[in-house]
Design an enzyme around this catalytic site. Structure first.
Site, PDB file in Angstrom:
ATOM      1  N   GLU A  15       0.811  -1.216   0.000  1.00 16.92           N
ATOM      2  CA  GLU A  15       0.000   0.000   0.000  1.00 16.92           C
ATOM      3  C   GLU A  15       0.848   1.271   0.000  1.00 16.92           C
ATOM      4  O   GLU A  15       0.312   2.380  -0.033  1.00 16.92           O
ATOM      5  CB  GLU A  15      -0.923   0.011   1.207  1.00 16.92           C
ATOM      6  CG  GLU A  15      -1.987  -1.061   1.186  1.00 16.92           C
ATOM      7  CD  GLU A  15      -2.960  -0.926   2.337  1.00 16.92           C
ATOM      8  OE1 GLU A  15      -3.939  -0.177   2.194  1.00 16.92           O
ATOM      9  OE2 GLU A  15      -2.736  -1.555   3.388  1.00 16.92           O
ATOM     10  N   SER A 167      -6.707  -2.153   1.087  1.00 22.75           N
ATOM     11  CA  SER A 167      -6.761  -2.025  -0.374  1.00 22.75           C
ATOM     12  C   SER A 167      -7.216  -3.310  -1.050  1.00 22.75           C
ATOM     13  O   SER A 167      -6.937  -3.531  -2.220  1.00 22.75           O
ATOM     14  CB  SER A 167      -5.403  -1.587  -0.938  1.00 22.75           C
ATOM     15  OG  SER A 167      -5.087  -0.285  -0.504  1.00 22.75           O
ATOM     16  N   ASP A 282     -17.058   1.052   5.818  1.00 21.09           N
ATOM     17  CA  ASP A 282     -17.612   0.438   4.620  1.00 21.09           C
ATOM     18  C   ASP A 282     -18.744  -0.499   5.026  1.00 21.09           C
ATOM     19  O   ASP A 282     -18.628  -1.232   6.015  1.00 21.09           O
ATOM     20  CB  ASP A 282     -16.540  -0.350   3.871  1.00 21.09           C
ATOM     21  CG  ASP A 282     -15.391   0.529   3.400  1.00 21.09           C
ATOM     22  OD1 ASP A 282     -15.588   1.757   3.285  1.00 21.09           O
ATOM     23  OD2 ASP A 282     -14.291  -0.007   3.154  1.00 21.09           O
ATOM     24  N   GLU A 296     -16.021  -3.191   7.131  1.00 20.16           N
ATOM     25  CA  GLU A 296     -14.787  -2.912   7.860  1.00 20.16           C
ATOM     26  C   GLU A 296     -14.661  -1.416   8.097  1.00 20.16           C
ATOM     27  O   GLU A 296     -15.407  -0.610   7.536  1.00 20.16           O
ATOM     28  CB  GLU A 296     -13.563  -3.428   7.100  1.00 20.16           C
ATOM     29  CG  GLU A 296     -13.320  -2.761   5.760  1.00 20.16           C
ATOM     30  CD  GLU A 296     -12.127  -3.352   5.020  1.00 20.16           C
ATOM     31  OE1 GLU A 296     -11.828  -4.542   5.233  1.00 20.16           O
ATOM     32  OE2 GLU A 296     -11.500  -2.615   4.240  1.00 20.16           O
ATOM     33  N   ASN A 298     -11.704   1.758   8.224  1.00 22.64           N
ATOM     34  CA  ASN A 298     -10.377   2.161   7.781  1.00 22.64           C
ATOM     35  C   ASN A 298      -9.983   3.406   8.553  1.00 22.64           C
ATOM     36  O   ASN A 298     -10.643   4.451   8.429  1.00 22.64           O
ATOM     37  CB  ASN A 298     -10.410   2.435   6.268  1.00 22.64           C
ATOM     38  CG  ASN A 298      -9.044   2.661   5.662  1.00 22.64           C
ATOM     39  OD1 ASN A 298      -8.188   3.286   6.264  1.00 22.64           O
ATOM     40  ND2 ASN A 298      -8.855   2.147   4.463  1.00 22.64           N
ATOM     41  N   SER A 307     -10.212   9.906  -4.006  1.00 23.50           N
ATOM     42  CA  SER A 307     -10.553   9.014  -2.899  1.00 23.50           C
ATOM     43  C   SER A 307     -11.902   9.381  -2.297  1.00 23.50           C
ATOM     44  O   SER A 307     -12.402  10.507  -2.457  1.00 23.50           O
ATOM     45  CB  SER A 307      -9.472   9.049  -1.820  1.00 23.50           C
ATOM     46  OG  SER A 307      -8.245   8.534  -2.291  1.00 23.50           O
TER      47      SER A 307
END
Length: 336
Positions: A15, A167, A282, A296, A298, A307
């Site tokens: 990442e 990712s 998400d 999840e 982040n 983004s």
């Protein structure tokens, strides 16, 4: 006198490339009248400040400083835009806590917890109005039994993914049982993810991503949601970073009731996990039931111009410069 901001980027995983792009965008949007911004790259080989001419200055890890033109430079705050380890899993936060440097992200415990998808789901059990897919958490010691553990507990199709990682690296959607072992091996062997695997039953529905942050006044602010529509089997690494494969709709087409319900869930997640700064949640909206399913969280979400969080900030009617200023100022007043 300007506040000195260490803009942390790089990392030890795949990442890192995304992290560098995120940091470049953040730096381009910083309020240079208020802040002196120093991009600090953290790699396996070295930690260094990279100046505008491309010259590097090694970071002294005893106090996170460097020397330039004979002068020692220290920082007032660290703005962490390092996806994956060591910037998202709590390691860097623990180090900053030890040397007394404030930072923009969640603390060490929350960062470590949220990098572990299975543990995060366990902590969030019981959040009102939130659902979670049935799942099995697999450790390296269970690798030989993993296939049987999954087939005994879950129904096809499955999502197989590294338990710690981002990712969508190492993730596979498994529709037939003969594809399961290859997916398990791929997730177990994903670089820098700890050889732990989470397997979940697939939830059919619309996929969303939504940011939330605490501003300098201590208020929780929920940003508009983004709906993700991809031509891929699911929102994998290629879908995330290859132009044209995904349609991202911000703000998402949700009813007022759905927006309010999602906001309640996301606020409770933020509080339950003791989050700081900005995070992104998400989730799926399941077809037929209208239930929100947690995917999840982040804690260091991407920050390129395309983004989700920058999209949502703009849809909220806010400039990225003002948003990043809020995060820095909140970190400076945070007394934790």
């Amino acid at each position: 006198m300007k506040t000195k901001v260490a803009l942390i980027t790089g990392g030890y995983t795949g990442e890192a490339e995304v992290s560098l792009k995120s940091a470049a965008f953040v730096q381009s949007q910083m309020d240079t009248a208020r802040y002196d911004v120093y991009p600090v790259h953290i790699t396996v080989e070295d930690w260094y400040y990279l100046d505008a001419e491309g010259k590097t200055f090694t970071i002294d890890r005893s106090d996170f400083s460097f020397v330039q033109n004979g002068q020692k430079v220290t920082f007032d705050v660290a703005f962490i835009i390092l996806h994956g380890t060591p910037g998202e899993d709590g390691r860097l936060q623990g180090y900053f806590d030890m040397i007394g440097l404030r930072y923009t992200s969640c603390n060490a415990l929350t960062s470590a917890l949220t990098m572990n998808k299975g543990y995060t789901k366990a902590v969030l059990t019981g959040v009102p109005e939130m659902y979670a897919a049935k799942s099995v958490l697999l450790f390296e010691s269970q690798r030989a039994q993993a296939y049987g553990m999954v087939t005994d507990a879950l129904k096809l199709p499955y999502f197989v993914k590294p338990n710690a990682g981002g990712s969508s690296i190492g993730m596979t959607k498994v529709k037939t049982i003969d594809a399961l072992q290859e997916a398990l091996d791929k997730a177990y062997d994903a670089e820098g993810t700890g050889q732990e695997v989470l397997v979940e039953e697939f939830v059919t529905g619309r996929e969303f991503s939504q940011g939330i942050f605490r501003n300098a006044q201590g208020e929780l602010v929920v940003l508009p949601a983004t709906e993700v529509k991809t031509t891929r089997e699911f929102f994998d690494f290629e879908a995330k970073y290859t132009p044209g494969l995904t349609e991202e709709i911000t703000p998402a087409d949700l009813t007022v009731e759905q927006q309010e319900r999602a906001g309640r869930i996301i606020r409770e997640i933020f509080v339950r996990l003791n989050c700081k700064g900005m995070v992104r949640v998400d989730f799926f909206l399941e077809n037929g039931t209208d239930n929100f399913y947690f995917i999840e969280i982040n804690t260091i979400p991407g920050q390129t111009a395309q983004s989700f969080i920058p999209q949502q900030v703009r849809a909220f009617g806010m400039k990225e410069t003002a948003f990043y200023t809020e995060l820095i100022e909140a970190a400076l007043v945070n007394t934790d």
